[in-house]
Design an enzyme around this catalytic site. Structure first.
Site, mmCIF file in Angstrom:
data_model
loop_
_atom_site.group_PDB
_atom_site.id
_atom_site.type_symbol
_atom_site.label_atom_id
_atom_site.label_comp_id
_atom_site.label_asym_id
_atom_site.label_seq_id
_atom_site.Cartn_x
_atom_site.Cartn_y
_atom_site.Cartn_z
ATOM 1 N N LYS A 62 0.844 -1.213 0.000
ATOM 2 C CA LYS A 62 0.000 0.000 0.000
ATOM 3 C C LYS A 62 0.873 1.255 0.000
ATOM 4 O O LYS A 62 0.649 2.178 -0.773
ATOM 5 C CB LYS A 62 -0.908 0.008 1.231
ATOM 6 C CG LYS A 62 -1.611 1.335 1.456
ATOM 7 C CD LYS A 62 -2.530 1.314 2.642
ATOM 8 C CE LYS A 62 -1.892 1.719 3.955
ATOM 9 N NZ LYS A 62 -1.489 3.136 4.046
ATOM 10 N N ASN A 63 1.863 1.268 0.879
ATOM 11 C CA ASN A 63 2.643 2.501 1.020
ATOM 12 C C ASN A 63 3.593 2.747 -0.151
ATOM 13 O O ASN A 63 4.145 3.839 -0.280
ATOM 14 C CB ASN A 63 3.425 2.483 2.339
ATOM 15 C CG ASN A 63 2.505 2.638 3.529
ATOM 16 O OD1 ASN A 63 1.312 2.911 3.365
ATOM 17 N ND2 ASN A 63 3.037 2.452 4.728
ATOM 18 N N CYS A 96 -5.649 8.004 9.032
ATOM 19 C CA CYS A 96 -5.938 7.327 10.294
ATOM 20 C C CYS A 96 -5.671 8.241 11.482
ATOM 21 O O CYS A 96 -4.733 9.041 11.473
ATOM 22 C CB CYS A 96 -5.070 6.082 10.421
ATOM 23 S SG CYS A 96 -5.666 4.700 9.467
ATOM 24 N N ARG A 153 -0.108 14.056 13.152
ATOM 25 C CA ARG A 153 0.293 13.973 11.751
ATOM 26 C C ARG A 153 0.405 15.345 11.084
ATOM 27 O O ARG A 153 -0.285 15.642 10.100
ATOM 28 C CB ARG A 153 -0.646 13.058 10.966
ATOM 29 C CG ARG A 153 -0.765 11.699 11.604
ATOM 30 C CD ARG A 153 -1.388 10.686 10.704
ATOM 31 N NE ARG A 153 -0.408 10.010 9.879
ATOM 32 C CZ ARG A 153 -0.641 8.886 9.226
ATOM 33 N NH1 ARG A 153 -1.801 8.324 9.274
ATOM 34 N NH2 ARG A 153 0.299 8.333 8.504
ATOM 35 N N ASP A 169 4.031 0.586 11.966
ATOM 36 C CA ASP A 169 2.834 -0.074 11.426
ATOM 37 C C ASP A 169 2.709 -1.527 11.899
ATOM 38 O O ASP A 169 1.628 -2.118 11.808
ATOM 39 C CB ASP A 169 2.847 -0.041 9.884
ATOM 40 C CG ASP A 169 2.602 1.368 9.352
ATOM 41 O OD1 ASP A 169 2.213 2.245 10.134
ATOM 42 O OD2 ASP A 169 2.816 1.588 8.138
ATOM 43 N N ARG A 211 -8.658 -0.558 4.125
ATOM 44 C CA ARG A 211 -7.701 0.420 3.594
ATOM 45 C C ARG A 211 -6.369 -0.230 3.254
ATOM 46 O O ARG A 211 -5.628 0.282 2.406
ATOM 47 C CB ARG A 211 -7.417 1.508 4.633
ATOM 48 C CG ARG A 211 -8.600 2.329 5.017
ATOM 49 C CD ARG A 211 -8.196 3.366 6.014
ATOM 50 N NE ARG A 211 -7.403 4.352 5.315
ATOM 51 C CZ ARG A 211 -7.356 5.630 5.628
ATOM 52 N NH1 ARG A 211 -8.028 6.069 6.666
ATOM 53 N NH2 ARG A 211 -6.627 6.457 4.937
HETATM 54 C C1 UD1 Z 1 4.140 6.788 6.181
HETATM 55 C C2 UD1 Z 1 3.268 5.577 5.993
HETATM 56 C C3 UD1 Z 1 2.702 5.103 7.321
HETATM 57 C C4 UD1 Z 1 3.824 4.869 8.315
HETATM 58 C C5 UD1 Z 1 4.717 6.099 8.411
HETATM 59 C C6 UD1 Z 1 5.936 5.883 9.285
HETATM 60 C C7 UD1 Z 1 2.398 5.910 3.761
HETATM 61 C C8 UD1 Z 1 1.215 6.140 2.886
HETATM 62 N N1 UD1 Z 1 2.192 5.898 5.079
HETATM 63 O O1 UD1 Z 1 3.296 7.819 6.698
HETATM 64 O O2 UD1 Z 1 1.990 3.885 7.106
HETATM 65 O O3 UD1 Z 1 3.272 4.599 9.583
HETATM 66 O O4 UD1 Z 1 5.187 6.477 7.100
HETATM 67 O O5 UD1 Z 1 6.684 4.815 8.820
HETATM 68 O O6 UD1 Z 1 3.492 5.689 3.281
HETATM 69 N N2 UD1 Z 1 5.860 14.377 10.848
HETATM 70 C C9 UD1 Z 1 5.896 15.719 11.218
HETATM 71 N N3 UD1 Z 1 5.811 16.651 10.228
HETATM 72 C C10 UD1 Z 1 5.714 16.315 8.908
HETATM 73 C C11 UD1 Z 1 5.682 14.951 8.542
HETATM 74 C C12 UD1 Z 1 5.752 13.996 9.540
HETATM 75 O O7 UD1 Z 1 5.998 16.042 12.396
HETATM 76 O O8 UD1 Z 1 5.647 17.228 8.063
HETATM 77 C C13 UD1 Z 1 5.915 13.342 11.904
HETATM 78 C C14 UD1 Z 1 4.615 12.524 11.965
HETATM 79 O O9 UD1 Z 1 3.630 13.165 12.746
HETATM 80 C C15 UD1 Z 1 5.112 11.242 12.587
HETATM 81 C C16 UD1 Z 1 6.514 11.086 11.975
HETATM 82 O O10 UD1 Z 1 6.901 12.391 11.566
HETATM 83 O O11 UD1 Z 1 5.225 11.404 13.969
HETATM 84 C C17 UD1 Z 1 6.566 10.127 10.802
HETATM 85 O O12 UD1 Z 1 5.751 10.591 9.761
HETATM 86 P P1 UD1 Z 1 6.009 10.246 8.231
HETATM 87 O O13 UD1 Z 1 7.279 9.467 8.106
HETATM 88 O O14 UD1 Z 1 5.873 11.486 7.442
HETATM 89 O O15 UD1 Z 1 4.793 9.280 7.929
HETATM 90 P P2 UD1 Z 1 3.782 9.322 6.718
HETATM 91 O O16 UD1 Z 1 4.511 9.633 5.461
HETATM 92 O O17 UD1 Z 1 2.604 10.131 7.098
#
Ligand code: UD1
Length: 421
Positions: free
Chosen positions: A22-23, A116, A121, A305, A397
């Site tokens: 998915k990711n 989710c 986030r 995850d 999902r």
């Molecule tokens: C992706 C994955 C998700 C997985 C996560 C961490 C997809 C579609 N989803 O989510 O399944 O759990 O990586 O491996 O690929 N953060 C900030 N500011 C930002 C961006 C992120 O503070 O601008 C924080 C988030 O709140 C979180 C951490 O960084 O605490 C990790 O987030 P991120 O690596 O960006 O995860 P996603 O890309 O949302």
């Protein structure tokens, strides 16, 4: 109302074929709009998040053909730079469209993303990075109104190796007049898959899988064909299912070196694990051993995850285990449901203290997000008596055919629609 009914207690044995990731597929589908040509993507899992992404692509003007697990996207005719709130709110990864649309249209108007409820986030790292690359961003009325006159390639040091922010930078920089370097980039396998896809289209990107990614801009991208990598979290779910029921499983169609952190925990729990070229074998111990500490962290650390399913497994261990959630602050929601089943778990901020119990009992269980749903199914497989797991929209999902795969392994499990709202 739909729910999954599980009569726990069966020991699972057999082979489980693992769906596409998915990711990996979500950012790759967004990336198809960069070329303005046709992309054929194989091994796409049939998931509601994928359907929603396809809807967004159609809304943008793409021609799409979905045939089984193959999705063909013709992006020659993009007609808008706008994604409405109703679409954005349905999936977190919709934020990846920001980099892709800006690259293609030089402007974008997107609402803040949904996804989710596992934590705040924020998207500050995405926005800061895009601003450094020359994007003008105005946050107005819940929308991000963005303009890109001229991309300014350069060095971007991420405060945290965010998966989504790394992907957005790759997408916006692939077509450009210069070189962009991401320092402290996310190293997840899904980033490598995005790099491979973009390079097949003609991009010049290297370093994915390490903390420094170098994107040498090119003037255009071409048609291409790509096969999505297998889903390491879905595979970890099947491994957990075998583990908690005291069984054995061969997960097929995986890339074994994606699993180091997960299989190491299973081995500490007493499992026997063997790796083959495209598969992994796990044989559960008679009694699951406790582990000192599992800490979630960015890849190659233990994946957040897979934390919920590991908590289910440890709830049956022979002593006290500690799990620390370092990525998302609100990711222990499944534990209140596990406690209903008789688990002995205490949450202290981001730490779960899990005192393994001899037996879980079946209960009515409510998923609160995608991976918590999987964790409840895993726990129900070993519980004494029947469980019903509700809120299947979350499970849909990320899992293409969880019920069928577990049934094939010997679980007494069924998806039921009782006709009531
Ligand atoms: C992706 C994955 C998700 C997985 C996560 C961490 C997809 C579609 N989803 O989510 O399944 O759990 O990586 O491996 O690929 N953060 C900030 N500011 C930002 C961006 C992120 O503070 O601008 C924080 C988030 O709140 C979180 C951490 O960084 O605490 C990790 O987030 P991120 O690596 O960006 O995860 P996603 O890309 O949302």
């Amino acid at each position: 109302m739909e729910y999954i009914k599980i009569n726990g207690g069966n020991t699972l044995h057999g082979n489980a074929y693992v769906q596409g990731s998915k990711n990996a597929v979500l950012p790759i589908l967004a990336a198809t709009i960069l070329s303005g040509k046709t992309s054929k993507i194989h091994n796409c899992p049939k998931l509601s998040d994928v359907k929603m992404t396809v809807e967004i692509l159609k809304f943008l003007g793409c021609d799409i053909l979905v045939s089984g697990n193959k999705i063909t996207v013709n992006s020659s005719n993009i007609t808008t730079d706008f994604i409405p709130y109703e679409m954005m709110k349905k999936l977190r990864s919709s934020i990846i469209f920001l980099g892709a649309i800006l690259s293609r249209q030089k402007s974008a108007s997107l609402s803040f993303p949904g996804g989710c409820e596992i934590g705040l986030r924020p998207i500050d790292i995405h926005l800061k990075s895009l601003k450094m690359l020359g994007v003008d961003i105005k946050e107005e009325h819940g929308y991000l109104n963005c303009r890109l006159d001229k991309l300014k390639p350069g060095k971007i040091h991420l405060d945290f190796p965010s998966v989504g922010a790394t992907e957005n930078i790759m997408l916006i920089s692939a077509i450009s007049n210069g070189t962009t370097t991401i320092i402290n980039a996310a190293k997840e396998p899904e980033i490598c898959d995005l790099q491979n896809f973009l390079n097949k289209m003609g991009a010049k990107i290297k370093g994915a899988g390490t903390s420094v990614i170098v994107i040498e801009g090119v003037s255009k991208l071409n048609e291409c064909e790509h096969t999505i990598i297998p889903d390491r979290i879905v595979a970890s779910t099947y491994l957990s299912a075998a583990m908690i029921t005291g069984g054995s499983v061969i997960v097929e169609n995986v890339i074994p070196n994606h699993f180091g952190a997960v299989t190491s925990v299973f081995e500490q729990c007493g499992a026997k694990v063997e790796t083959f070229k495209n598969s992994l074998y796990l044989k559960a111990p008679k009694k699951i051993r406790r582990v000192n500490l599992v800490r979630t962290s960015p890849y190659p650390g233990f994946p957040t995850d897979a934390q919920p399913v590991i908590v289910s497994v440890l709830s049956k261990a022979d002593g006290v285990s500690i799990v620390k959630e370092n990525i998302f602050e609100n990711r222990f929601k499944h534990t209140s449901e596990l406690i209903k089943m008789g688990a002995d778990i205490r949450i202290e901020d981001r730490i779960a203290i899990i005192n393994g119990v001899k037996e879980l009992t079946g209960a009515q269980l409510f998923a609160s997000d995608l991976r918590s749903g999987a964790a409840l199914v895993v726990a129900a497989l070993c519980a004494n008596g029947q469980s019903q797991v509700y809120n299947l929209n979350f499970i849909d999902r990320g899992y293409e055919n969880l019920v069928d795969v577990l049934k094939n392994l010997g679980a007494d499990i069924e998806r039921i629609n009782d006709g009531n709202e």
